[in-house]
Design an enzyme around this catalytic site. Structure first.
Site, PDB file in Angstrom:
ATOM      1  N   GLU A 297      -2.359  30.954  34.608  1.00 17.84           N
ATOM      2  CA  GLU A 297      -2.366  29.848  33.583  1.00 17.84           C
ATOM      3  C   GLU A 297      -1.094  29.732  32.973  1.00 17.84           C
ATOM      4  O   GLU A 297      -0.538  28.462  32.546  1.00 17.84           O
ATOM      5  CB  GLU A 297      -3.476  29.775  32.503  1.00 17.84           C
ATOM      6  CG  GLU A 297      -4.897  29.705  33.333  1.00 17.84           C
ATOM      7  CD  GLU A 297      -5.690  30.962  33.813  1.00 17.84           C
ATOM      8  OE1 GLU A 297      -4.757  31.943  34.143  1.00 17.84           O
ATOM      9  OE2 GLU A 297      -6.734  31.066  33.829  1.00 17.84           O
TER      10      GLU A 297
ATOM     11  N   LYS B 168      -3.112  32.397  44.288  1.00 15.77           N
ATOM     12  CA  LYS B 168      -3.097  33.677  44.397  1.00 15.77           C
ATOM     13  C   LYS B 168      -3.539  34.185  45.645  1.00 15.77           C
ATOM     14  O   LYS B 168      -4.837  33.984  45.745  1.00 15.77           O
ATOM     15  CB  LYS B 168      -3.334  34.693  43.332  1.00 15.77           C
ATOM     16  CG  LYS B 168      -2.885  35.841  43.394  1.00 15.77           C
ATOM     17  CD  LYS B 168      -3.344  36.615  42.085  1.00 15.77           C
ATOM     18  CE  LYS B 168      -2.753  38.141  41.999  1.00 15.77           C
ATOM     19  NZ  LYS B 168      -2.940  38.664  40.676  1.00 15.77           N
TER      20      LYS B 168
ATOM     21  N   TYR C  57      13.056  17.277  44.525  1.00 20.28           N
ATOM     22  CA  TYR C  57      11.975  18.217  45.037  1.00 20.28           C
ATOM     23  C   TYR C  57      12.696  19.673  45.101  1.00 20.28           C
ATOM     24  O   TYR C  57      12.310  20.573  45.001  1.00 20.28           O
ATOM     25  CB  TYR C  57      11.258  17.953  46.303  1.00 20.28           C
ATOM     26  CG  TYR C  57      11.904  17.457  47.475  1.00 20.28           C
ATOM     27  CD1 TYR C  57      12.230  18.428  48.155  1.00 20.28           C
ATOM     28  CD2 TYR C  57      11.992  16.045  47.838  1.00 20.28           C
ATOM     29  CE1 TYR C  57      13.162  18.255  49.396  1.00 20.28           C
ATOM     30  CE2 TYR C  57      12.616  15.865  48.833  1.00 20.28           C
ATOM     31  CZ  TYR C  57      13.028  16.773  49.674  1.00 20.28           C
ATOM     32  OH  TYR C  57      13.663  16.555  50.863  1.00 20.28           O
TER      33      TYR C  57
ATOM     34  N   GLU D 211      -1.361  45.013  39.692  1.00 18.38           N
ATOM     35  CA  GLU D 211      -0.726  43.579  40.107  1.00 18.38           C
ATOM     36  C   GLU D 211       0.657  43.384  40.157  1.00 18.38           C
ATOM     37  O   GLU D 211       1.298  42.859  40.728  1.00 18.38           O
ATOM     38  CB  GLU D 211      -1.623  42.476  39.329  1.00 18.38           C
ATOM     39  CG  GLU D 211      -3.243  42.650  40.086  1.00 18.38           C
ATOM     40  CD  GLU D 211      -4.010  41.572  39.497  1.00 18.38           C
ATOM     41  OE1 GLU D 211      -4.263  40.524  40.293  1.00 18.38           O
ATOM     42  OE2 GLU D 211      -4.263  41.672  38.229  1.00 18.38           O
TER      43      GLU D 211
END
Length: 123
Positions: free
Chosen positions: A72, A98, A53, A21
Site C-alpha cells: 500500500e 506480488k 508512459y 521478504e
C-alpha cells in the site's frame, strides 16, 4: 478525457512485511492508468501534450528500488510521483501484484489497488 496506461509492467523488489521478504525479494507486476484532459493541441503530435508512459515506467522503477513493508505504501508513493510530475491528471489508478506471496498454499498473486481522484474533478 484521455487514458494512458501501462499493463503488466514487471519488476523485482524487496518489499514485504517479513525480514526474509526484504532480504530475498519477489517479483511484482504493476498496472497504471492515468486519465486527464488534453493539455495542448494533440494535433501537434508532441509528447509534452500527454502523459508519457515511458516516464510512468521510470517513476515506478525508481520507487521499486526502495524496500517497503507494505505494498500500500509503495502504491501510494507511485501515485504521488505521478501527480507531482503530471499535476493535470484527474484520476490515477495503480495496482501492484506480488507474485507467489509466501503463504502456506499456492497463490498466484496478492494485490493492492489505490485510486487517486484529483479534488474538484467531479468524479
Amino acid at each position: 478525457m484521455i487514458n494512458v496506461a501501462l499493463h503488466g509492467a514487471e519488476f523485482f523488489g524487496k518489499h514485504g512485511f517479513y525480514p526474509e521478504e526484504q532480504l530475498l525479494g519477489s517479483k511484482f507486476v504493476v498496472d497504471i492508468s492515468a486519465d486527464f484532459e488534453p493539455q495542448g493541441a494533440l494535433q501537434n503530435d508532441k509528447l509534452a501534450d500527454t502523459v508519457n508512459y515511458e516516464h510512468l515506467y521510470e517513476l515506478t522503477f525508481a520507487q521499486m528500488q526502495h524496500p517497503r513493508k507494505l505494498i500500500e505504501t509503495l502504491c501510494q508513493a507511485i501515485i504521488e510521483d505521478i501527480v507531482k510530475h503530471y499535476p493535470y491528471v484527474a484520476i490515477v489508478t495503480v495496482t501492484i501484484k506480488k507474485l507467489n506471496p509466501p503463504l502456506r498454499g499456492k497463490v498466484d498473486h496478492s494485490s493492492v489497488t489505490i485510486t487517486y481522484n484529483k479534488p474538484g474533478n467531479g468524479i
